[in-house]
Design a protein around this motif. Sequence first.
Motif: not given
Length: 495
Positions: A183-193
Amino acid sequence: MAGGVIATGSGSEQDFPAKLTLQVFICTAIAAFGGLMFGYDIGISGGVTGMDDFLLKFFPNVYVKKNHAHENNYCKFDDEYLQLFTSSLYLAAIVASGGASLMCKKYGRKPTMQAASIFFFIGAILNVSAMNLPMLILGRLFLGAGVGCGNQLLITVGILVANCVNYFTSNIKNYGWRISLGGAAVPAVILLVGSFAIVETPTSLIERGKKEKGLKTLKRIRGVDDVQKEFEEMVRATEVANQIKHPFRELMKKPSIPPMICGTIIHVFQQFTGINVVMFYAPVLFQTMGFGSSASLLSAVITGTVNSLSTVIAIFTVDKAGRKKLLVFGALICMVAQCTIGFILKKYLTETSKVPNSIAKVVVLLICVYVNGFAWSWGPLGWLISSEVFPLETRTSGYFFAVATNMLCTFIIAQAFLSMLCHMRAYIYFFFAAWLIVMSIFVMAMLPETKGVPLDEMVERVWKKHWFWKSFFKSSDIERPKAMVQLEHQEKPNH
């Protein structure tokens, strides 16, 4: 919304034309995910370490101890590698924070944010697909590299989200822990995009010699064309700031010692309140008292909710009550809660017995009281005070040491706590209570009040008038550079 007031630090607030633009809203929202990302990782580790499937795969010895009734309640989770799973992130964060500072200065904040989100995403992927312990720890190190300074409120929200995720995934057989870690990947992807939708800050562009682009960016952020006066203020401030060639050397000078001590020790004290013991290991603590896995995770959700809601109190009271009053009052509440928990567990929790259900609920309530006391005092104010006490010539370097100190102490607590719990048992709560007494005394005697004091007046109004710290500012000391006085008048923050 027109007519915004922008504080530029020229000695008083100046009215610069500005609007609340979409770009400002996007930048604020995307930056907030940095705090949520950090908070999620703090909260998620304690939940998965209480899941049997996770323990069986990576820590079988702990799994065996946990599920044997004759095992010492206080020692069920005592394992140095289990502690390393939690603490390793913060070792990487210490190194990464220094690298991020250099990268930000050379390339700007936008690529630094993108790099952080990529590191965090890689860490999440390694954790969700981990097949062995080295792969799991490597993932934690990548997460640590992606950790940045975040908004305290969003960190607490991230912790709450993590506790909720752990609660719902704990009953998913075999791969529930993978969902939690992944689940840690979700905010990471949002931050990256999201980072591709924001612009670089005007100050960063000016620092790197891109003045024309900085001017265009400032117009875009403010939503008006009449920004020349504000732009000229930024250019002058940047030019003067660039005269400081060796900011870390400034920290070694005698007048820099008071803010250095106060700005860093506040982070030592913040961690030795014992808060991250609760944030990291809440489900473990509740299982130690005899709660089942689901009940332990639900209790963690409750404390996480209290943490988030209580942090809001600081937002509305910090500039009314002052920093020192909140710190002392918060420490006293935490100390009373810690001591009461210690007495209860000393009486009811033996090596093999379970705490009666009614008593266990009282302990959960006391932990909520403790978390509440921390969330509106030492939680947000530790970061606020360290951002206020350093003068401009040492602000960046001093704040780096403050952050590094915080991460180092977080690592120490996370790595040592389960072993300390095993050896000290209920007395571990009195250990942290003793620290709360020490830090209360320090705040009352040594920490100056910074409420309402502009940065350019900090030395004259605070340090030179303090009963102890004034001895570091003698007339024989070398005067601070004229350029720095000029810069402080240009960069005075809005308190």
